[in-house]
Design an enzyme around this catalytic site. Sequence first.
Site, PDB file in Angstrom:
ATOM      1  N   GLU A  83      -6.502  -8.471  -0.785  1.00  0.00           N
ATOM      2  CA  GLU A  83      -6.707  -7.615   0.321  1.00  0.00           C
ATOM      3  C   GLU A  83      -8.628  -7.368   0.696  1.00  0.00           C
ATOM      4  OE1 GLU A  83      -4.945  -5.530   3.179  1.00  0.00           O
ATOM      5  OE2 GLU A  83      -2.628  -5.746   2.192  1.00  0.00           O
TER       6      GLU A  83
ATOM      7  N   GLU B 114       0.906  -1.381   0.186  1.00  0.00           N
ATOM      8  CA  GLU B 114      -0.079  -0.378   0.179  1.00  0.00           C
ATOM      9  C   GLU B 114       0.744   1.092  -0.323  1.00  0.00           C
ATOM     10  OE1 GLU B 114      -3.925  -1.816   1.837  1.00  0.00           O
ATOM     11  OE2 GLU B 114      -2.041  -0.887   3.249  1.00  0.00           O
TER      12      GLU B 114
END
Length: 652
Positions: free
Chosen positions: A283, A209
Amino acid sequence: MQFKQRLLIGGSALCIFLILSAIVRRRSLPGTHRQARDLFSAESGYFASRPSSLSYDKDNFLLKGSPFKIWSGSLHYFRIPEPYWRDRLLKLKQLGLNTVSTYIPWNFHETAYGEFDFETKERNLARFVSLAQDVGLYVLLRPSPYICAEWTFGGLPSRLMANDYLHIRSNNSEYLREVAMYYDNLMPVISPLQMMNGGPVIGFYVENEFGSYDNDPAYMQWLVHNLRTRGLHEMLFTCDNAGGLRDGMVKGALQTVNFQDKAAKHLGALAAAQPNAPLMVSEYWTGWFDHWDEKQHHLYSSEDVVDGLRQILALKASFNLYVFHGGTTFGFYQGANMAGAYAPDTTSYDYDALLNEHGGVTAKFGAVQKLLVEYGGQALPYDSLTSEPKVRAAVPIAQEMDLLKVLAKGKHAFPVYTHQRLKFVEDVPLHQAYGYTLFSAHVAQPAARLFIKDFKDSVAVYVDGVRLATRERWKVRRNTVALELAQTKPFNLSILVEDAGRVNYGQGLGERKGMGMVELMDSQGQLVVLGDHPWTITPMHWHPHEVEALPWTRAQLQTTDSTTMRVAKANLQIQSVGTENDTYIDTRGWGRGVVFLNGINLGRFDGDGPQFHIYLPGCWLRQGTNELVILDVRRSSAVSEVRFSAEPIWQL
């Protein structure tokens, strides 16, 4: 994982339109019609001498040339006792998944500066991957130096913060030199595990991320280049939330997206950002994690999980369930979030996942399994290799000791340093700075007031061995302490500082632990000068040999004293070893501290919740006498026994 803020979203019809539009654009691109594309070809700028086993065309992943959907689940080998790895992997396979995904935490494997352990018990990464292959699973590895994962400092070694010239997660030369050393030790372990070398690993993640943290193309390109030149030839991925896709992309890696709900919106953003590739959710959050002092345990309904996954499957996207099984963050490895206020993570990483903390199947497991069967998945018969936890008879506290007296006499194995001024714990000459650090000084003149500024993360103040106050930064608006002392003669001052978890996501990422300043004032408001080399610094990481070296032979029986730094011991007798000995320690009525089993750090407890248990894996018990050692820094009353529970205890 990161501390994600859920956005209010409107217009699911618009989201679906965006996806359809992206698909139409993707199909109209010249030169891509039904043509498999190797992500790491010369065209991408990162030529791989050996083609990756996993590639893709505009619609699908291709595994050795055949269409393939990644149906994956995350579980973390470092949060599960090694004897239970096979059980958890089999359950993942039984759900109907074909792939397991796991992080690799740098600071878990670097046991001393430049020394790495990839072979011992829970650190045996290659064994975990081999077990996954044995049960018929492919593997996605996440070897980025930063992993987040609600793991202290996102997996980075705390020692990095002792270098004032180092800037984490950037193209900074000092940082890259450290990452290169880590890669030099890690890559020989994971490179042989690639599918092209006969292993099950089909992909690696470049960072975690990163688009939500910064925009540094040179750093990301350095990571890709160094993964490639060190022998990783399978497919590379990045993962971001929808808002970070633009800044998190890097040539040579496939972009994927993370989210919990509104699948059409987030996959629409991914399709728009990357119109010539299959959709992948790295995710899909099946629940959420917990912080100490929150009002209740986070829950996410089975219905909501199934609804979101149904949308993902309907859009023909690949996915990874984050997490399939969370487990337990043993030791001092719990992380923290910081979005304005500091929030330390609990020891339990239950996550309200498909398996609970001890690996038991939940209703969410069955609901997801049923959905996967609808979409062609193969659900295998459920067969657990472990037993459900059971209630054990309470065991009495056998002995207690005043730890400050033990430290003063030198009857311990903790290292001791002296210094003229306070130091941040990263500056103490040790490899890793976790757990507790005791700062002690003899004050040779009267003192009326004590001021502590910028403590991280909690402090307990003792005068002549008696606790005067405790402060925890997640409970106060400012992390400062002001105490009236009224000491008219010389005294001993001890300040116990706890690192409650290094920030793994938020603006505090990379902060130092300890105290910014300590001042003593006399009754006239004048500064009390301590003199030369006044501070004795005792790092208490509570390694197994340090726990086992505690001098119990001279310890007293249990007392009602709750104002000194008490360490208690209870003896647990086991007739036979095995998984049937799994249990939970009931911590209701305790203060704040940590529990050890035969020297193994089981994790922190906190009487303010929302977690009121500590998982005790039966596989870590030994036949005969087992020692439970309890450090309770904030206890307000005596605890006469250790109680057990057959299930986790949460404030709901």
